[in-house]
Each structure stands twice: as C-alpha cells, then as structure tokens.
Design a protein around this motif. Structure first.
Motif, PDB file in Angstrom:
ATOM      1  N   GLU A 165       3.910   3.153  -4.870  1.00 59.72           N
ATOM      2  CA  GLU A 165       3.102   3.834  -5.883  1.00 59.72           C
ATOM      3  C   GLU A 165       2.549   2.809  -6.875  1.00 59.72           C
ATOM      4  O   GLU A 165       3.269   1.918  -7.342  1.00 59.72           O
ATOM      5  CB  GLU A 165       3.988   4.857  -6.615  1.00 59.72           C
ATOM      6  CG  GLU A 165       3.192   5.779  -7.520  1.00 59.72           C
ATOM      7  CD  GLU A 165       4.102   6.748  -8.268  1.00 59.72           C
ATOM      8  OE1 GLU A 165       5.216   7.039  -7.787  1.00 59.72           O
ATOM      9  OE2 GLU A 165       3.682   7.190  -9.361  1.00 59.72           O
ATOM     10  N   ASN A 166       1.271   2.927  -7.166  1.00 60.13           N
ATOM     11  CA  ASN A 166       0.650   1.950  -8.075  1.00 60.13           C
ATOM     12  C   ASN A 166      -0.500   2.603  -8.819  1.00 60.13           C
ATOM     13  O   ASN A 166      -0.910   3.713  -8.478  1.00 60.13           O
ATOM     14  CB  ASN A 166       0.143   0.739  -7.272  1.00 60.13           C
ATOM     15  CG  ASN A 166      -0.888   1.120  -6.245  1.00 60.13           C
ATOM     16  OD1 ASN A 166      -1.972   1.574  -6.574  1.00 60.13           O
ATOM     17  ND2 ASN A 166      -0.553   0.976  -4.954  1.00 60.13           N
ATOM     18  N   ARG A 221       0.820  -1.217   0.000  1.00 61.66           N
ATOM     19  CA  ARG A 221       0.000   0.000   0.000  1.00 61.66           C
ATOM     20  C   ARG A 221       0.853   1.266   0.000  1.00 61.66           C
ATOM     21  O   ARG A 221       0.384   2.338  -0.363  1.00 61.66           O
ATOM     22  CB  ARG A 221      -0.953   0.011   1.196  1.00 61.66           C
ATOM     23  CG  ARG A 221      -0.264   0.061   2.536  1.00 61.66           C
ATOM     24  CD  ARG A 221      -1.286   0.125   3.639  1.00 61.66           C
ATOM     25  NE  ARG A 221      -2.146   1.284   3.500  1.00 61.66           N
ATOM     26  CZ  ARG A 221      -1.844   2.486   3.949  1.00 61.66           C
ATOM     27  NH1 ARG A 221      -0.692   2.700   4.547  1.00 61.66           N
ATOM     28  NH2 ARG A 221      -2.674   3.486   3.806  1.00 61.66           N
ATOM     29  N   MET A 226      -7.427  -3.343  -0.479  1.00 54.52           N
ATOM     30  CA  MET A 226      -6.120  -3.642   0.123  1.00 54.52           C
ATOM     31  C   MET A 226      -6.027  -3.070   1.532  1.00 54.52           C
ATOM     32  O   MET A 226      -5.393  -3.640   2.409  1.00 54.52           O
ATOM     33  CB  MET A 226      -4.982  -3.046  -0.723  1.00 54.52           C
ATOM     34  CG  MET A 226      -4.741  -3.757  -2.037  1.00 54.52           C
ATOM     35  SD  MET A 226      -3.087  -3.464  -2.717  1.00 54.52           S
ATOM     36  CE  MET A 226      -2.840  -1.728  -2.535  1.00 54.52           C
ATOM     37  N   ASP A 227      -6.664  -1.911   1.710  1.00 53.33           N
ATOM     38  CA  ASP A 227      -6.578  -1.240   3.009  1.00 53.33           C
ATOM     39  C   ASP A 227      -7.494  -1.847   4.068  1.00 53.33           C
ATOM     40  O   ASP A 227      -7.439  -1.461   5.233  1.00 53.33           O
ATOM     41  CB  ASP A 227      -6.904   0.255   2.845  1.00 53.33           C
ATOM     42  CG  ASP A 227      -5.669   1.050   2.446  1.00 53.33           C
ATOM     43  OD1 ASP A 227      -4.566   0.452   2.442  1.00 53.33           O
ATOM     44  OD2 ASP A 227      -5.804   2.248   2.159  1.00 53.33           O
ATOM     45  N   ARG A 229      -7.611  -0.469  -4.223  1.00 56.93           N
ATOM     46  CA  ARG A 229      -6.777   0.088  -3.141  1.00 56.93           C
ATOM     47  C   ARG A 229      -7.526   0.065  -1.825  1.00 56.93           C
ATOM     48  O   ARG A 229      -6.962  -0.233  -0.770  1.00 56.93           O
ATOM     49  CB  ARG A 229      -6.362   1.515  -3.492  1.00 56.93           C
ATOM     50  CG  ARG A 229      -5.051   1.561  -4.264  1.00 56.93           C
ATOM     51  CD  ARG A 229      -4.409   2.921  -4.092  1.00 56.93           C
ATOM     52  NE  ARG A 229      -5.080   3.894  -4.954  1.00 56.93           N
ATOM     53  CZ  ARG A 229      -4.502   4.470  -5.996  1.00 56.93           C
ATOM     54  NH1 ARG A 229      -3.247   4.189  -6.276  1.00 56.93           N
ATOM     55  NH2 ARG A 229      -5.150   5.327  -6.733  1.00 56.93           N
ATOM     56  N   SER A 230      -8.779   0.364  -1.916  1.00 59.02           N
ATOM     57  CA  SER A 230      -9.586   0.378  -0.700  1.00 59.02           C
ATOM     58  C   SER A 230      -9.712  -1.049  -0.131  1.00 59.02           C
ATOM     59  O   SER A 230      -9.673  -1.257   1.079  1.00 59.02           O
ATOM     60  CB  SER A 230     -10.948   0.984  -1.028  1.00 59.02           C
ATOM     61  OG  SER A 230     -11.885   0.609  -0.095  1.00 59.02           O
ATOM     62  N   PHE A 258      -3.487   0.899  -9.292  1.00 54.54           N
ATOM     63  CA  PHE A 258      -4.694   0.120  -9.035  1.00 54.54           C
ATOM     64  C   PHE A 258      -5.904   1.051  -8.964  1.00 54.54           C
ATOM     65  O   PHE A 258      -5.764   2.242  -8.678  1.00 54.54           O
ATOM     66  CB  PHE A 258      -4.579  -0.636  -7.699  1.00 54.54           C
ATOM     67  CG  PHE A 258      -3.552  -1.734  -7.705  1.00 54.54           C
ATOM     68  CD1 PHE A 258      -3.523  -2.684  -8.717  1.00 54.54           C
ATOM     69  CD2 PHE A 258      -2.620  -1.835  -6.685  1.00 54.54           C
ATOM     70  CE1 PHE A 258      -2.580  -3.707  -8.713  1.00 54.54           C
ATOM     71  CE2 PHE A 258      -1.673  -2.849  -6.670  1.00 54.54           C
ATOM     72  CZ  PHE A 258      -1.647  -3.789  -7.689  1.00 54.54           C
ATOM     73  N   GLU A 279      -9.316   2.688  -7.391  1.00 50.62           N
ATOM     74  CA  GLU A 279      -9.661   3.124  -6.033  1.00 50.62           C
ATOM     75  C   GLU A 279     -10.284   1.971  -5.247  1.00 50.62           C
ATOM     76  O   GLU A 279     -10.004   1.764  -4.074  1.00 50.62           O
ATOM     77  CB  GLU A 279     -10.642   4.302  -6.082  1.00 50.62           C
ATOM     78  CG  GLU A 279      -9.971   5.647  -6.115  1.00 50.62           C
ATOM     79  CD  GLU A 279      -8.905   5.827  -5.031  1.00 50.62           C
ATOM     80  OE1 GLU A 279      -9.221   5.591  -3.851  1.00 50.62           O
ATOM     81  OE2 GLU A 279      -7.754   6.169  -5.363  1.00 50.62           O
TER      82      GLU A 279
END
Lengths: 125, 542
Positions: free
Chosen positions: B361-362, B358, B372-373, B369-370, B364, B366
């Motif tokens: 820099e990527n 996370r 992943m978080d 990414r969310s 992916f 949103e």
C-alpha cells in the motif's frame, strides 16, 4: 456399414479443432504459467494474481494479450518466448476454463498486437 | 587513488540560468555541458581530476551534514546497504527495514543449513557438506564494475579470479551434424572456425580477389594479420590446425614430440551448429578479468553489515508507505514480535523490487504507479549440484568456465572457480531465463535435478555418477523478489523509467531496476549513489 460409421467421425474433426479450451491450452498453461499462477489458476495473494473469476482475464482481449506479450507489473514478457499460436491457446484456456468466457483467438490476433519489441528476458550486455 | 574533492554544497540557478550560491559538482558539470557542450564538460571533469565515468567509480561527494535527519531505507540489499553506509557517514540517522533475516537482498550464498522459501514450493534447504557453498544470486564481478570493486577494496574483501572463459570446456549440441551428440572442446571450434575463415579470406586477398581498395603494403599487412589470426601456413595460406586446438597426443618428455590434431571440416562445424560460440570479443559484461569474493558473494553484504551495526531491523515486512509534506511514515510487520509497527522519518529510500513494491500500500500518484507497472521481471532459475568428486578437473581437465549445452531448458554448465583440486565441488548445473525458467520451476524438484543431470551426463561421464545433492532456486518465486531482475522494453524505458528515477515528494527509489545494468550488483550500487545524491540535495535545501 463402415462408411456410415466413418462419415460422422470425419465431420466431427473440425468441430473438435474449434473447441477453444483445448488440451493444448491446458498443457501449455501448466507448463508455462502454473509455477506462479498455480495449477488451478488461483494465484498467490500479494504476489501473483488469481486468473480465476478475473475481470481482467475475462475482459478486454487486447489488454490481456499486451500483458502476456509485453509483461507488466513484474509479469515477464512472453511475446518473444512463446509462439503466437501457443499464446493464443493459453489465453483461450484461461478465459474458457477459469472464467467461463467464450474466446475465439488466433495467432494472427496476437501478431497484430505485437508491434514493438518486448523486454528482453536474458541479460543486458 | 583519488581523494574526494573539496566539499561543494548546494547551488541553484537564477532566472537567467546563471549559477548562484555554492555549487554541487553535478550542477557545475551540468552547467558546463549546457554552455560549452561535451568538450567543455570533459575539461570540467578533468578539472575535478575524474574521468567521464566517475559516477561509476566511487560514491558522490556529499557536502554538508545530514544533521541527524532520519532516512528510512527499505531493503538491505546492496542499494539499501550502500545508502545506509554513505548517508550514515554524512550524519544522517538511517533506519533500514529488511524483510529477510539477513542482509544482501539477492546477493546471497547458500551453505549448509541455508533455507530459501519459494512461493508454491517446499522451502529449499541447503544440505551441502560443510565448507561447500554456492552463489545462487550474483556470482561475477566484471573488472569494469568499478562501483562494486570500490566497496570490495574499501572493506578489504579478498577476491579471487572468476573464470568466465575456459576454452578447454565443452560445447555440446544434439542433432544430425558430424559433431553433434558429442562433447567438443571449445578451443577446437574456435581455432577451426577462425582458421577456416582466415584461410578463405587470405587466399582471396592473396589473389587480389577482394573488392576492397588496399595498397600493396596494406594487403601484405592484412595477410600477415590473417596468417596470425587463423594460424595459417605462411606459404600455402592453408589452415592445417594448430597446437592451440589441442593435440591428438600431448607433447611430453624425452623423445615424445606429441601428435598434432586435425581440424574439423568447416562443413562439419557449420552443419553441427557449433559456430555460435565463436565471437571476436565477449559481451561487455562477460570479459576477462572477472572476480568473486573468496568464500562467497555474501561477504559483501556482511562487510556492510559490520559497518552498520544495529541500523538494520530484520524480519520487517513493509505493509504501507505514506508521506506528508514534512515526513514519511512506514508501517511494517515486525517478524519477531508478530505485530504491526510504524516508523516515521524525514525521507525514504525505497529499494524494494518494483515487482514487490506494487503490492505494498502506498500513496504514490497514479502516474507513478502506472510507471512502476510498466516493468517486467525476468524469471530465472539456478540449480547447484554437489558432486562427490571434481571429475571435471580430474578426468576432463576443465578448471572453471562454462560448457555450452545448447539446451535452453537447462542452460549452460558452470564449473567452480574456487576449491581447485579439492575433494568435492559445486557445479552450477542450471541457469535459465524467461519461459524456460517458468517451465523449469513448474517441474517437481526431482525432475528438475534429473533434467540437469541428463544434460550434464552427455558431456561428463561422472556427472550422474558423482551427484550427491542439489540446491534449487527460482528467483521469480522468492517472495522478496518475484523475479531475477527488472527487464525494460524500449517503450517502458522511454515512457516510464525516467519518472521512477525522480523523487516523489520525500521518497526516492533505488536498485538494479533503476539502472542500465539490470541484474548486476553495480546497477544497484550506482543507482543508490545517484539517488542518495538527490536525497542529500533535497535535505540540504529544505
């Protein structure tokens, strides 16, 4: 004379208890959070976010409680690891001390948001 | 045992759902399940000469050649190594980028000279004697982790038994109960708790005082079970102790029949809160038989590395991950040259822990990414103690297994399952999780060691006396991991986890975090198997 001295001491007690950034908050923070977020809340860039001058820490309380209770983005979930009173103390401390943000938080505020089970920190069996 | 099946290549479905073209095993089985339900799915699996758990037994049979397509694999932990090995065999050109100077990811072994950097701490340098070692990452292979055992077998990595249960080891708890403040052999607690329980139950059954509909014959058999289970006296149904709990004085030669020991009272066991160590069967991952590679867990990544040659670039820290419609581009910092480099490929398998990924820099979405978080990672510490004698074996007759300390600050004490009767040995003096681990890692190193010794010396007289040196690990502070393993809440499993298993354009994730065996090597391996099958299907259909 004695009575005159004692009187203000007694009235001072509730005031002290109401101080948000209490010594408890500080020691609980140092104990539970400082290994990653550092003693002064400065964090480690690229790994652990700084808690000082942080819009997130100073921002919406419910979002903050959720992250600490449930974990997020690699942050462990502390919701079932620490008591709600302890979490309230810690959050009060990082908002007051690191972000100069008045905070009036109680254990019941934490409880209210802990509605579902948090990620288990032990091992899946 | 099984050879791979005849290659089955990519298939598809027409608009009616009928299968067209050649089949992959997965498509075929999915279709069978859809049409005929579980029953037909099972027969289909049987037709392939595989059980329902085959996905856990061996790598997916990949048909068709990768034709030199480039797969950039991020991370040379087990997931990355597995992918590089299997895809490489299939004709792909694999390039592995690894931040560390060695492969294995968390699968590490500390020996003399090994250095483990941890954020906010001085580098941990292992100064064990030559020949001593400690697995501070994964340390156990359950017998049913067939994927892990697939590779130890394939590479001929010699295994030895890991003793995960030892009834001669101790349980200890501070408190006011009759058995608190002293080290009690686990076998005493187990025998006595089960004996007392069986006695109470047996006497109720015998007097027909249980409100359970049993025929006379069933009642007799149930009694027979209870007598055997609890080691009860056959006539009185009393629990009077049993040899298995240990003797007051061991039987010997000549005229020495030994002296029986007396059971602890049920109330003493209950009031001392020691009954928690007793359970009918261990958790699934904790059962006998368990294994470990002889010589250290890093024998596993080393065996992969031998196969992979120069496929792996070490000291390469990924700084950016991007993709377009026809390829992926990875930026990384080359540790040797001290400069930024760029690598282009057709696909990317990213095994970097989500806690670390996370921060890279990527591009992916949103949503991704969310997702992943949504994961949290478990803080966990291990502390190894080199002892100048094996007092636990010599003085206390404990060979392997764990002593239960009932101290969550430190966790249990684990004895080495190797080097029996040697001169020295490495104890695992600390294994803790969650807030306990966060707290433990905030202590100065000397205090960490002292805490471990303080718990151990209550159980073993030699613990502090024979301590020589320690190796301290806090996985949440290891920069390439930032946590021991992924921990998913039910909500995150439901809402975020599935998406992370899906390809994102030309990028797929893999690792223990994408399994229901988080923290286990098998989780990493099987996630990799699952994802390379998807990657291969994508490559074949492009």
């Amino acid at each position: 004379m004695k009575q005159l001295i004692t009187f203000p001491l007694i009235t001072a007690l509730p005031l002290m208890a109401a101080l948000p950034a209490s010594a408890d908050g500080e020691s609980l923070y140092q104990q539970n959070c400082s290994a990653c977020h550092m003693v002064d809340g400065s964090g480690i860039q690229g790994a652990f976010p700084a808690l000082t001058d942080s819009d997130f820490v100073a921002g919406d309380l419910e979002d903050l409680i959720r992250v600490v209770a449930y974990g997020r983005a690699g942050m462990p979930s502390f919701g079932e690891e620490l008591a709600s009173t302890e979490l309230a103390e810690i959050l009060g401390y990082i908002r007051e001390t690191f972000n100069d943000t008045d905070t009036d938080l109680s254990a019941s505020d934490i409880e209210r948001l802990k509605v579902t089970a948090t990620a288990k920190m032990g091992r899946e069996e | 045992m099984h050879e791979q099946q005849t290659p089955l290549s990519s298939g598809g479905r027409d608009r009616t759902g009928a299968i067209t073209g050649q089949l992959t095993r997965r498509h075929f089985l999915q279709a069978l399940g859809a049409v005929g339900g579980a029953g037909m799915l099972m027969s289909g699996l049987a037709a392939f000469n595989i059980g329902i758990a085959s996905a856990q037994d061996r790598p997916p049979p990949l048909s068709g050649d990768g034709n030199g397509k480039t797969v950039i694999i991020l991370g040379a932990g087990l997931a990355g190594l597995v992918a590089a090995y299997e895809l490489g065999r299939q004709g792909y050109n694999c390039k592995v980028l690894e931040a560390r100077r060695y492969s294995g990811g968390r699968c590490q072994t500390a020996r003399r000279g090994f250095v483990l950097p941890q954020l906010g701490q001085d580098d941990e340098v292992c100064d064990f004697d030559d020949g001593e070692y400690f697995n501070h990452g994964p340390w156990r292979i359950p017998y049913h982790h067939r994927s892990t055992l697939h590779y130890t077998q394939e590479f001929g990595i010699p295994l030895e038994i890991f003793v995960n249960h030892n009834e001669a080891a101790f349980a200890y708890r501070d408190g006011e109960g009759a058995l608190n403040g002293q080290a009690v052999r686990q076998k005493e607690i187990i025998a006595d708790m089960r004996g007392h329980t069986a006695e109470i139950l047996a006497k109720h059954v015998d007097q027909n005082a249980l409100d359970v509909p049993l025929t006379a014959e069933e009642r007799e058999k149930f009694l027979e079970f209870l007598v055997g289970e609890g080691h009860l006296d056959r006539e009185s149904l009393d629990y009077l102790g049993t040899g298995g709990r240990g003797y007051a004085s061991d039987p010997g030669a000549g005229l020495n029949p030994g002296e029986a020991s007396s059971p602890h009272a049920l109330s003493a066991l209950l009031n001392s809160d020691l009954f928690g160590i007793v359970s009918s069967v261990s958790g699934y991952t904790q059962q006998k038989t368990m294994f470990q590679p002889i010589g250290g867990m890093d024998r596993i990544p080393q065996a992969f590395e031998e196969q992979l040659g120069d496929t792996i670039t070490f000291g390469a820290r990924v700084t950016r991950l991007q993709q377009s419609e026809d390829g992926v581009v990875v930026d990384y910092q080359d540790g040797d040259a001290g400069e930024s480099r760029q690598l282009a490929g057709d696909y990317c398998l990213c095994t970097i822990p989500l806690s670390v990924l996370r921060n890279i820099e990527n591009d992916f979405t949103e949503e991704f990414r969310s997702a992943m978080d949504a994961v949290s990672y478990t803080p966990t510490c291990k502390l190894a103690l080199q002892m100048k004698s094996r007092f636990w074996e010599v003085e206390d007759h404990v060979f392997g297994g764990h002593s239960f300390t009932h101290n969550s600050e430190v966790g249990n004490i684990s004895y080495p399952s190797t080097g029996w009767q040697g001169k020295k040995g490495i104890l695992q003096g600390v294994y803790n999780f969650g807030a306990n681990a966060a707290q433990f890692s905030a202590l100065p190193r000397e205090q960490r060691i002292d805490k471990a010794l303080g718990v151990g010396e209550k159980i073993h007289a030699g613990y502090r006396r024979d301590f020589e040196t320690a190796f301290s690990t806090a996985w949440h502070l290891v920069p390439e991991n930032l946590g021991g393993w992924a921990s998913w809440s039910d909500e995150a499993r439901q809402n975020s986890y599935p998406l992370l298993n899906e390809p994102q354009g030309r990028v797929l994730l893999a690792g223990e975090h994408l399994s229901y065996m988080t923290g286990w090597m098998a989780g990493a391996i099987e996630s990799s198997w699952l994802q390379i099958e998807k990657l291969h299907e994508m490559a074949m259909s492009s």
